[in-house]
Design a protein around this motif. Structure first.
Motif, PDB file in Angstrom:
ATOM      1  N   ARG A 138       0.828  -1.200   0.000  1.00  0.00           N
ATOM      2  CA  ARG A 138       0.000   0.000   0.000  1.00  0.00           C
ATOM      3  C   ARG A 138       0.869   1.260   0.000  1.00  0.00           C
ATOM      4  NH1 ARG A 138      -2.030   2.722   4.125  1.00  0.00           N
ATOM      5  NH2 ARG A 138      -1.262   1.185   5.597  1.00  0.00           N
ATOM      6  N   LEU A 139       1.962   1.209   0.753  1.00  0.00           N
ATOM      7  CA  LEU A 139       2.830   2.385   0.864  1.00  0.00           C
ATOM      8  C   LEU A 139       3.903   2.408  -0.228  1.00  0.00           C
ATOM      9  CD1 LEU A 139       3.265   2.236   4.731  1.00  0.00           C
ATOM     10  CD2 LEU A 139       1.983   3.977   3.489  1.00  0.00           C
ATOM     11  N   GLN A 140       3.833   1.437  -1.112  1.00  0.00           N
ATOM     12  CA  GLN A 140       4.775   1.338  -2.227  1.00  0.00           C
ATOM     13  C   GLN A 140       6.215   1.183  -1.778  1.00  0.00           C
ATOM     14  OE1 GLN A 140       3.772   4.626  -4.908  1.00  0.00           O
ATOM     15  NE2 GLN A 140       2.223   3.227  -5.701  1.00  0.00           N
ATOM     16  N   ILE A 141       6.397   0.312  -0.812  1.00  0.00           N
ATOM     17  CA  ILE A 141       7.747  -0.038  -0.384  1.00  0.00           C
ATOM     18  C   ILE A 141       8.015  -1.451  -0.894  1.00  0.00           C
ATOM     19  CG2 ILE A 141       9.293  -0.360   1.580  1.00  0.00           C
ATOM     20  CD1 ILE A 141       7.283   1.280   3.248  1.00  0.00           C
ATOM     21  N   ALA A 142       9.117  -1.628  -1.614  1.00  0.00           N
ATOM     22  CA  ALA A 142       9.439  -2.960  -2.112  1.00  0.00           C
ATOM     23  C   ALA A 142      10.718  -3.459  -1.463  1.00  0.00           C
ATOM     24  CB  ALA A 142       9.592  -2.947  -3.624  1.00  0.00           C
ATOM     25  N   ARG A 143      10.772  -4.757  -1.259  1.00  0.00           N
ATOM     26  CA  ARG A 143      11.984  -5.374  -0.746  1.00  0.00           C
ATOM     27  C   ARG A 143      12.993  -5.470  -1.879  1.00  0.00           C
ATOM     28  NH1 ARG A 143      11.921 -11.364   1.843  1.00  0.00           N
ATOM     29  NH2 ARG A 143      10.862 -11.980  -0.053  1.00  0.00           N
ATOM     30  N   ALA A 144      14.262  -5.169  -1.587  1.00  0.00           N
ATOM     31  CA  ALA A 144      15.295  -5.317  -2.617  1.00  0.00           C
ATOM     32  C   ALA A 144      15.313  -6.768  -3.078  1.00  0.00           C
ATOM     33  CB  ALA A 144      16.656  -4.923  -2.046  1.00  0.00           C
ATOM     34  N   PRO A 145      15.444  -7.007  -4.411  1.00  0.00           N
ATOM     35  CA  PRO A 145      15.301  -8.361  -4.947  1.00  0.00           C
ATOM     36  C   PRO A 145      16.316  -9.349  -4.388  1.00  0.00           C
ATOM     37  CG  PRO A 145      16.049  -6.815  -6.642  1.00  0.00           C
ATOM     38  CD  PRO A 145      15.684  -6.014  -5.458  1.00  0.00           C
ATOM     39  N   SER A 146      17.456  -8.858  -3.932  1.00  0.00           N
ATOM     40  CA  SER A 146      18.504  -9.775  -3.489  1.00  0.00           C
ATOM     41  C   SER A 146      18.400 -10.128  -2.003  1.00  0.00           C
ATOM     42  CB  SER A 146      19.860  -9.139  -3.762  1.00  0.00           C
ATOM     43  OG  SER A 146      19.884  -7.856  -3.182  1.00  0.00           O
ATOM     44  N   VAL A 147      17.381  -9.627  -1.338  1.00  0.00           N
ATOM     45  CA  VAL A 147      17.262  -9.876   0.094  1.00  0.00           C
ATOM     46  C   VAL A 147      16.233 -10.971   0.354  1.00  0.00           C
ATOM     47  CG1 VAL A 147      16.660  -8.852   2.321  1.00  0.00           C
ATOM     48  CG2 VAL A 147      17.898  -7.518   0.639  1.00  0.00           C
ATOM     49  N   TYR A 148      16.626 -11.955   1.159  1.00  0.00           N
ATOM     50  CA  TYR A 148      15.715 -13.058   1.409  1.00  0.00           C
ATOM     51  C   TYR A 148      15.194 -13.082   2.837  1.00  0.00           C
ATOM     52  CZ  TYR A 148      17.381 -14.453  -3.063  1.00  0.00           C
ATOM     53  OH  TYR A 148      17.691 -14.452  -4.389  1.00  0.00           O
ATOM     54  N   GLU A 149      15.726 -12.209   3.656  1.00  0.00           N
ATOM     55  CA  GLU A 149      15.295 -12.189   5.040  1.00  0.00           C
ATOM     56  C   GLU A 149      13.875 -11.645   5.122  1.00  0.00           C
ATOM     57  OE1 GLU A 149      17.354 -10.834   9.191  1.00  0.00           O
ATOM     58  OE2 GLU A 149      17.387  -9.463   7.515  1.00  0.00           O
ATOM     59  N   PRO A 150      13.033 -12.199   6.020  1.00  0.00           N
ATOM     60  CA  PRO A 150      11.681 -11.637   6.149  1.00  0.00           C
ATOM     61  C   PRO A 150      11.720 -10.145   6.455  1.00  0.00           C
ATOM     62  CG  PRO A 150      11.904 -13.642   7.451  1.00  0.00           C
ATOM     63  CD  PRO A 150      13.265 -13.329   6.907  1.00  0.00           C
ATOM     64  N   GLU A 151      10.759  -9.422   5.908  1.00  0.00           N
ATOM     65  CA  GLU A 151      10.761  -7.960   6.007  1.00  0.00           C
ATOM     66  C   GLU A 151      10.489  -7.450   7.417  1.00  0.00           C
ATOM     67  OE1 GLU A 151       9.224  -9.911   3.916  1.00  0.00           O
ATOM     68  OE2 GLU A 151       8.642  -8.908   2.068  1.00  0.00           O
ATOM     69  N   ASP A 152       9.968  -8.318   8.290  1.00  0.00           N
ATOM     70  CA  ASP A 152       9.563  -7.791   9.594  1.00  0.00           C
ATOM     71  C   ASP A 152      10.700  -7.784  10.605  1.00  0.00           C
ATOM     72  OD1 ASP A 152       9.632 -10.545   9.869  1.00  0.00           O
ATOM     73  OD2 ASP A 152       7.865 -10.636  11.157  1.00  0.00           O
ATOM     74  N   ASN A 153      11.954  -7.805  10.118  1.00  0.00           N
ATOM     75  CA  ASN A 153      13.055  -7.685  11.075  1.00  0.00           C
ATOM     76  C   ASN A 153      13.218  -6.224  11.478  1.00  0.00           C
ATOM     77  OD1 ASN A 153      15.626  -6.437   9.646  1.00  0.00           O
ATOM     78  ND2 ASN A 153      14.570  -7.739   8.166  1.00  0.00           N
ATOM     79  N   ILE A 154      13.738  -6.033  12.669  1.00  0.00           N
ATOM     80  CA  ILE A 154      13.770  -4.692  13.256  1.00  0.00           C
ATOM     81  C   ILE A 154      14.564  -3.700  12.408  1.00  0.00           C
ATOM     82  CG2 ILE A 154      15.724  -5.225  14.802  1.00  0.00           C
ATOM     83  CD1 ILE A 154      12.748  -2.971  15.696  1.00  0.00           C
ATOM     84  N   GLY A 155      15.663  -4.169  11.807  1.00  0.00           N
ATOM     85  CA  GLY A 155      16.483  -3.265  10.994  1.00  0.00           C
ATOM     86  C   GLY A 155      15.706  -2.710   9.810  1.00  0.00           C
ATOM     87  N   SER A 156      14.998  -3.592   9.109  1.00  0.00           N
ATOM     88  CA  SER A 156      14.211  -3.148   7.963  1.00  0.00           C
ATOM     89  C   SER A 156      13.074  -2.229   8.392  1.00  0.00           C
ATOM     90  CB  SER A 156      13.626  -4.352   7.210  1.00  0.00           C
ATOM     91  OG  SER A 156      14.673  -5.125   6.688  1.00  0.00           O
ATOM     92  N   LEU A 157      12.457  -2.548   9.536  1.00  0.00           N
ATOM     93  CA  LEU A 157      11.359  -1.703  10.011  1.00  0.00           C
ATOM     94  C   LEU A 157      11.853  -0.294  10.350  1.00  0.00           C
ATOM     95  CD1 LEU A 157       9.382  -4.288  12.154  1.00  0.00           C
ATOM     96  CD2 LEU A 157       8.544  -3.118  10.116  1.00  0.00           C
ATOM     97  N   CYS A 158      13.047  -0.208  10.965  1.00  0.00           N
ATOM     98  CA  CYS A 158      13.623   1.118  11.258  1.00  0.00           C
ATOM     99  C   CYS A 158      13.889   1.851   9.946  1.00  0.00           C
ATOM    100  CB  CYS A 158      14.935   0.972  12.029  1.00  0.00           C
ATOM    101  SG  CYS A 158      14.707   0.500  13.742  1.00  0.00           S
ATOM    102  N   GLU A 159      14.413   1.112   8.993  1.00  0.00           N
ATOM    103  CA  GLU A 159      14.707   1.712   7.694  1.00  0.00           C
ATOM    104  C   GLU A 159      13.424   2.230   7.025  1.00  0.00           C
ATOM    105  OE1 GLU A 159      16.867  -0.010   3.844  1.00  0.00           O
ATOM    106  OE2 GLU A 159      17.361  -1.045   5.710  1.00  0.00           O
ATOM    107  N   MET A 160      12.352   1.451   7.168  1.00  0.00           N
ATOM    108  CA  MET A 160      11.082   1.866   6.566  1.00  0.00           C
ATOM    109  C   MET A 160      10.532   3.112   7.244  1.00  0.00           C
ATOM    110  SD  MET A 160       9.024  -1.624   5.665  1.00  0.00           S
ATOM    111  CE  MET A 160       9.946  -3.090   6.065  1.00  0.00           C
ATOM    112  N   MET A 161      10.646   3.172   8.575  1.00  0.00           N
ATOM    113  CA  MET A 161      10.176   4.376   9.276  1.00  0.00           C
ATOM    114  C   MET A 161      10.951   5.603   8.807  1.00  0.00           C
ATOM    115  SD  MET A 161       7.572   4.363  11.321  1.00  0.00           S
ATOM    116  CE  MET A 161       7.678   5.826  12.338  1.00  0.00           C
TER     117      MET A 161
END
Lengths: 62, 203
Positions: free
Chosen positions: B113-136
């Motif tokens: 919905r927010l148009q955030i895509a995971r980088a294609p080369s990343v396989y780690e689930p998106e709900d890790n704290i580092g990615s969430l901080c990055e998204m914020m």
């Protein structure tokens, strides 16, 4: 739903006070390293060398 | 990317830029083991006598005596391990007790919905704290389009971060293997409290 001006300025003042201890300068430099969710290095074997793969290879002393 | 950030920063309030910087700092530290460059930058951090300032200062001090090798080993012991690390920094795990559960599905919906895509080369689930901080940080600074308004930020924070991140950062603070990451946990825990309090003021 409209927020009153007071609420917003209250939040701003609070944030200013609460985060002054976090200096802008170096954090700003850190921000430059952001690469939108970490790219991984492709190895010759054609899979991504994630931390887990590295851990496995280390354990095998590759 | 850096250029667009600076261009858009003109319209973003200084305290929001500060928030984004703290999120970026936490994101950079939690996504991967710190590079030499990042460690050097950490040593340059300064803090004042506020709780947040003290935590930052502690982080800066420990960074001075931490080399890349040591940091990498610590990161590995904490988050990677063989099989698993000491901690599992995923929203789904903290909220349900299992990995890849409903919170991850919910996050993926919100990301779309927010148009955030995971980088294609990343396989780690998106709900890790580092990615969430990055998204914020990205929402605040407008890296995924125009900067997100406060309501969007608040919803994202309330759904994906607030219910568990404080708990995780406390765990990190007290983790057996954490040394450099002890003050990272402190910074994170205190910052999450500040964010909670600040969002409460927008109600």
């Amino acid at each position: 739903m409209a927020r009153s001006k007071d609420d917003v300025s209250g939040r701003r003042d609070f944030l200013k006070l609460a985060t002054v201890g976090a200096p802008a300068l170096a954090a700003a430099a850190v921000a430059g390293s952001s690469k939108a969710m970490a790219a991984e290095v492709k190895t010759e074997l054609g899979y991504s060398e994630t931390q887990h793969v590295k851990a496995y290879l280390d354990s095998c002393r590759f | 990317m850096g250029d667009t950030d600076t261009m858009e920063r003109g319209e973003i309030a200084p305290e929001d830029i500060m928030r984004a910087q703290v999120y970026d700092l936490l994101g950079a530290l939690l996504r991967d083991s710190p590079s030499k460059d990042l460690l050097t930058k950490l040593t340059a951090l300064e803090g004042d006598a506020t709780p947040m300032g003290e935590a930052i200062l502690a982080l800066s001090k420990i960074a001075k005596s931490t080399g890349v090798e040591k940091a990498s080993r610590e990161f590995h012991d904490l988050f990677v391990g063989l099989g698993r690390g000491e901690l599992l920094p995923y929203a789904s795990y903290y909220m349900t007790g299992f990995l890849n559960e409903k919170p991850l599905a919910k996050l993926r919906n919100d990301m779309a919905r927010l148009q955030i895509a995971r980088a294609p080369s990343v396989y780690e689930p998106e709900d890790n704290i580092g990615s969430l901080c990055e998204m914020m940080a990205g929402l605040i600074l407008g890296r995924f389009g125009p900067p997100a308004d406060l309501t969007t930020q608040k919803d994202f924070f309330a759904t994906h971060i607030s219910p568990w991140a404080g708990h995780f950062f406390s765990d990190l603070e007290g983790a057996e293997y954490s040394l450099l990451y002890t003050p990272v946990g402190t910074v994170g825990a205190r910052f999450i409290e500040i964010e909670k309090e600040a969002f409460r003021m927008t109600e």
